[in-house]
Design a protein around this motif. Structure first.
Motif, PDB file in Angstrom:
ATOM      1  N   LEU A 159     -20.098 -54.907 -29.428  1.00 47.44           N
ATOM      2  CA  LEU A 159     -20.914 -53.940 -28.684  1.00 47.44           C
ATOM      3  C   LEU A 159     -20.080 -53.270 -27.600  1.00 47.44           C
ATOM      4  O   LEU A 159     -20.148 -52.050 -27.406  1.00 47.44           O
ATOM      5  N   THR A 160     -19.266 -54.054 -26.917  1.00 45.72           N
ATOM      6  CA  THR A 160     -18.385 -53.514 -25.881  1.00 45.72           C
ATOM      7  C   THR A 160     -17.428 -52.480 -26.465  1.00 45.72           C
ATOM      8  O   THR A 160     -17.117 -51.475 -25.828  1.00 45.72           O
ATOM      9  N   TRP A 161     -16.976 -52.699 -27.700  1.00 44.92           N
ATOM     10  CA  TRP A 161     -16.029 -51.782 -28.337  1.00 44.92           C
ATOM     11  C   TRP A 161     -16.707 -50.574 -28.973  1.00 44.92           C
ATOM     12  O   TRP A 161     -16.019 -49.700 -29.493  1.00 44.92           O
ATOM     13  N   GLY A 162     -18.045 -50.536 -28.981  1.00 41.34           N
ATOM     14  CA  GLY A 162     -18.719 -49.333 -29.450  1.00 41.34           C
ATOM     15  C   GLY A 162     -19.494 -49.450 -30.741  1.00 41.34           C
ATOM     16  O   GLY A 162     -19.877 -48.427 -31.311  1.00 41.34           O
ATOM     17  N   LEU A 163     -19.765 -50.690 -31.225  1.00 44.84           N
ATOM     18  CA  LEU A 163     -20.488 -50.839 -32.482  1.00 44.84           C
ATOM     19  C   LEU A 163     -21.986 -50.720 -32.198  1.00 44.84           C
ATOM     20  O   LEU A 163     -22.726 -51.712 -32.155  1.00 44.84           O
ATOM     21  N   ALA A 164     -22.423 -49.481 -31.984  1.00 45.04           N
ATOM     22  CA  ALA A 164     -23.812 -49.202 -31.605  1.00 45.04           C
ATOM     23  C   ALA A 164     -24.119 -47.735 -31.862  1.00 45.04           C
ATOM     24  O   ALA A 164     -23.225 -46.901 -32.027  1.00 45.04           O
ATOM     25  N   MET A 165     -25.415 -47.435 -31.904  1.00 51.77           N
ATOM     26  CA  MET A 165     -25.922 -46.066 -31.873  1.00 51.77           C
ATOM     27  C   MET A 165     -27.364 -46.185 -31.370  1.00 51.77           C
ATOM     28  O   MET A 165     -27.829 -47.275 -31.057  1.00 51.77           O
TER      29      MET A 165
END
Length: 578
Positions: A548-554
């Motif tokens: 999540l910290t690395w950007g695995l989200a939308m």
């Protein structure tokens, strides 16, 4: 006259039954309660692994308080931030109908609660029951700020399984022998992977196999012959787990907020964010038995390979008679699968099905295909201290090659309501920008994602299918994907690349499990379906916090429908500002 009686009596019976149903429904509503709590978030000394750390806790407890409510109840929780970090709280799995303001992810539905400030979360449990949990949704505070949220059936509504003699929450966690926020800060600076945890925990305690820990090992006394309900929660930060109890069978009866067809197993696999309810009958010879959990690791990466334990202790277990000793023999240890036993994990997950036939969307309005996985950001100076990832890069993660950037000037939901431009766009891609062999040998030219704050817009009531496709970029991995504000049906999964022409025909549209978090098989795919009937902005993300910290989200922007009952509630007056 007789003929009239024959006509009137069934109508009268239906009317009577209808009135009884209405009265029963109103009576159930009259039993609904409002639960008031005050959560003081502050640092307290906590000793683990021989050392005492200043640890962020709730009301001085680690884990935090267990909340117990019934379906239909309302919670009013005043969160007071006395820590030195910004904080928010998320009520994991609660749908928060029309009420994103109580959902909690920082910079998504609210600005964080700043040190010295407070915010009151107000929400109602609507047609949900089962095991949920709550946790901080701000940076890595979740490592120690979490607790169980148990939702019992309405008064007079029984479980669909034999009533257990007692219930025990089991929270699997991770412990760092330093401030977790420092672990995160170091990883963000170097761009490398964060240090792995130093211990796993059950209800906050590492257990007998760690230094300075055996005296505090959690013990659960049971009477021979009684059946207990274990409410198992994976509250760990970065790791799926196998869990078992020595010599005892576990009967799975529920996941998240859904009852399931019962089945017996000696071990479960549970991912971060997931909950599993199991029945255990104390039908073994009176003794002491270890409960244990260790990692299920699917990535080619370092992981915490230790084992946490608690003790199931029969009250009739014999004493050894020595002064100062409690029971005669060392606890019996369970046999857990190997760390990389994907076959066992897959077989377990495949057995989970809804208790009854369910209504799965069959006509799809939004057919989304999301590649999920890791990536690497190239550095202009690979020898920089800030480029300590593989081959002088920085770690990243993405969905459809978009690495999600959380805003800082305002939360997404507040910006949306206020009409503030420049915070986000609504052009998140429904499919990957480039089609490739997702689980094969991926060209290095496809390893670097773009950092953006993009949302995907859904019309109220739209029927949505998402296929989550793992990729082999950096490493294949089981990514537990969690959707806020909704629950979904898990209709299919498999290994390799998803093939819509053949895999869709195998979907389970009869009794798939309903969940809020589901993992992508490593090097494979999983398909979910849901109806977007909750207006607001809702985060979708991997529940491995380093990812999540690395950007695995939308995030999804579900538009308002028609009328008040399909429209987002107005924001509360005490909503924090950025």
């Amino acid at each position: 006259m007789k003929r009239n009686d024959q006509i009137v009596q069934p109508w009268s019976s239906c009317l009577l039954l209808g009135l009884l149903f209405i009265f029963a429904f109103l009576a159930s509503l009259s039993h609904a309660e409002i639960h008031y709590h005050e959560f003081v978030i502050e640092a307290r000394p906590v000793k683990r692994l021989c050392r005492t750390h200043s640890t962020v806790t709730v009301n001085g407890q680690f884990p935090g308080p267990t909340l117990q409510v019934r379906n239909g109840d309302t919670l009013v929780i005043r969160a007071i931030n006395r820590a030195r970090y910004n904080v928010t709280l998320h009520w994991h799995g609660v749908r928060q109908t029309r009420n994103p303001w109580a959902d909690g992810p920082e910079y998504v539905t609210q600005c964080p609660i700043q040190p010295g400030r407070s915010y009151t979360y107000r929400f109602t449990i609507e047609d949900q029951e089962g095991t949920l949990w709550w946790h901080a949704h701000s940076r890595w505070l979740r490592a120690t700020v979490y607790g169980a949220l148990i939702v019992y059936p309405r008064m007079g509504s029984p479980y669909p399984f034999p009533m257990p003699k007692k219930e025990i929450p089991i929270l699997i966690g991770e412990w760092w022998d330093r401030d977790p926020m420092d672990v995160l800060r170091q990883a963000l600076f170097t761009g490398g992977a964060p240090n792995i945890s130093d211990a796993l925990t059950i209800n906050g305690q590492p257990g007998d196999l760690y230094r300075c820990s055996s005296k505090e090992t959690v013990r659960f006394p049971v009477e021979a012959g009684e059946t207990i309900l274990l409410r198992i929660i994976n509250s760990a930060m970065n790791q799926e787990h196998f869990f078992g109890v020595a010599n005892h069978k576990l009967t799975v009866v529920g996941v998240d907020t859904s009852y399931t067809k019962p089945f017996s197993t000696s071990v479960i696999m549970i991912a971060p964010g997931q909950t599993t309810n199991v029945l255990l009958t104390a039908d073994r010879p009176p003794a002491r038995y270890y409960m244990a959990a260790h990692a299920y690791n699917t990535a080619n990466a370092a992981f915490d390979n230790t084992t946490t334990t608690a003790i199931l202790e029969y009250k009739s277990a014999p004493f050894n008679g020595k002064k100062g000793k409690s029971r005669s023999s060392a606890p019996i240890f369970p046999i857990l699968p190997g760390f990389n036993d994907t076959a066992t994990a897959t077989a377990f997950t495949a057995r989970i099905k809804s208790l009854h036939q369910v209504q799965v969307p069959t006509v799809i309005d939004e057919n989304l295909f999301f590649t999920v996985g890791l990536g690497l950001i190239n550095c202009s100076n690979p020898n920089s201290p800030r480029c300590q990832g593989p081959n002088g890069t920085r770690f990243a993660a993405s969905i459809n090659n978009i690495s999600f950037v959380f805003p800082r000037r305002n939360s997404l939901m507040q910006a949306y309501i206020q009409g503030q431009p420049g915070i986000f766009t609504t052009d998140f891609p429904p499919v990957p920008p480039i089609i490739f062999d997702y689980t094969g040998n991926v060209s290095r030219g496809l390893w670097q994602p773009r950092k953006r704050t993009k949302l995907y817009k859904l019309k109220f009531g739209s029927r949505v299918q998402i296929v989550f496709q793992d990729t082999s970029i950096v490493s294949v991995e089981d990514h537990p994907m969690h959707l806020h504000g909704h629950e979904f049906y898990v209709v299919g999964s498999g290994f390799g690349n998803f093939n819509p022409s053949t895999d869709t025909a195998k979907f389970n549209l009869i009794d798939p499990p309903r969940r809020n978090t589901i993992g992508t098989p490593p090097g494979g795919w999983v398909a979910v379906r849901f109806v977007a009937e909750n207006p607001g902005i809702w985060l979708l993300h991997c529940h491995i916090d380093s990812h999540l910290t690395w950007g695995l989200a939308m995030a999804f922007l579900v538009e308002n429908g028609v009328g008040k009952l399909q429209t987002v509630q107005p924001p509360p007056l005490d909503l924090p500002r950025c």
